[in-house]
Design an enzyme around this catalytic site. Structure first.
Site, mmCIF file in Angstrom:
data_model
loop_
_atom_site.group_PDB
_atom_site.id
_atom_site.type_symbol
_atom_site.label_atom_id
_atom_site.label_comp_id
_atom_site.label_asym_id
_atom_site.label_seq_id
_atom_site.Cartn_x
_atom_site.Cartn_y
_atom_site.Cartn_z
ATOM 1 C CE LYS A 166 -3.294 -1.106 -0.549
ATOM 2 N NZ LYS A 166 -3.490 -1.928 -2.148
ATOM 3 C CG HIS A 225 4.214 -6.123 -1.253
ATOM 4 N ND1 HIS A 225 4.604 -4.854 -1.540
ATOM 5 C CD2 HIS A 225 3.317 -6.648 -1.747
ATOM 6 C CE1 HIS A 225 3.435 -4.246 -2.288
ATOM 7 N NE2 HIS A 225 2.518 -5.402 -2.331
ATOM 8 C CB SER A 262 -4.141 2.285 2.077
ATOM 9 O OG SER A 262 -4.010 1.858 0.855
#
Ligand code: A3P
Length: 294
Positions: free
Chosen positions: A48, A107, A137
């Protein structure tokens, strides 16, 4: 036809002190053996932080502008997500069959990046976004992305964020790990808030880093193509092509608000105070600074 598949929410497991999705932990060995190529560009981030945004910017830059491929292939096909291991797709399989030059999305905390990226001296762009907006988020993303772990109530999610009990671990460890090693690996460290404030300057930085000098009119096209409103309406970037049994856009859009400071609409005063205290504890010693409003 028949009923759409019912996806299971994943569970979290510890992997060398980092909370990770079960599917990722199970496939860690295969992941570590992934073979990067020297002309790969890795786009890394905590979830995010603006990953999809940077992928679009970097892809435009690599292709020298807003080309036909950008408008005809979804983002996740142009930049496969390295650590995807589900019954529908495999990031490693997609990447292995992809022609060079490749964009790779991840990520992973820096210590889990497959060694071949470093051995090949691949270029890496890390995107970082302030913790408060990431928390909000990520909370909405957990609701709409039906294979993410159960988010629980807001209060629980808030605690989990502060204690690092979320997928891909602690935001603090993630941004600091990448920050502390950015020079060693020549990582371009980019802030979401900087792109918001001056997208042209940041597109130029990316172009310089990728050795793709370009006319200012092309850079202006890239800025327009990667604005929040454009990306929200663009079927190649808004993730509306993902089946609704995986991403439920009626619960929350993937392209949700695209703002800096939206956390103010969600944090109570008490939560904000507690957050700031914890934040200080983790970030007192670093030179890494974030802006939570513009
Ligand atoms: P919000 O939920 O705050 O709106 P990621 O791609 O890393 O999953 O990050 C998603 C977040 O980036 C979402 O944040 C999304 O709206 C925001 N985002 C995506 N494209 C953007 C753009 N062009 N400009 C600003 N924000 C963008």
């Amino acid at each position: 036809s028949g009923d759409p598949p019912k996806v299971q929410r994943e569970k979290l497991f510890d992997c060398e002190g980092v909370q990770m999705l079960g599917s990722v932990v199970q496939n860690m060995r295969e992941l570590q053996e992934f073979e990067a190529r020297p002309d790969d560009v890795l786009i890394a981030s905590y979830p995010k932080a603006g990953t999809t945004w940077m992928i679009e910017i970097a892809d435009c830059v690599r292709r020298g502008g807003v080309t036909e491929e950008l408008l005809s292939l979804p983002s996740h096909k142009r930049a496969p997500f390295l650590e995807t291991f589900d019954e529908f797709s495999s990031g490693i399989r997609d990447l292995n069959s992809m022609a060079s030059p490749r964009l790779v999305k991840t990520h992973l905390p820096i210590q889990f990046i497959p060694q071949s990226f470093w051995d090949n001296r691949c270029k890496v762009i890390y995107v970082a976004r302030n913790a408060k907006d990431v928390l909000v988020s990520y909370y909405f993303f957990h609701q709409m992305s039906l294979d993410m772990p159960e988010p629980g109530r807001w209060e629980e999610f808030f605690d989990s964020f502060l204690s690092g009990r979320l997928a891909w671990g602690s935001w603090f460890d993630h941004v600091l790990g990448w920050w502390d090693n950015r020079e060693k690996h020549q990582v371009l460290y980019v802030f979401y808030e900087d792109i918001k404030q001056d997208p042209l300057r940041e597109v130029e930085r990316v172009a310089r880093y990728l050795d793709k000098p370009m006319d200012s009119s092309v850079m202006a096209d890239i800025v327009a193509h990667t604005s929040f409103n454009k990306m929200k309406d663009n079927p190649m970037t808004n993730y509306k092509d993902v089946p609704s049994f995986l991403f439920n856009h009626e619960i929350s859009q993937f392209m949700r608000t695209g703002r800096t400071g939206d956390w103010k609409n969600h944090f109570t005063v008490a939560e904000n105070e507690r957050f700031d205290e914890e934040y200080q504890r983790h970030m007192a010693k670093t030179s890494l600074r974030f802006r939570t409003q513009l």
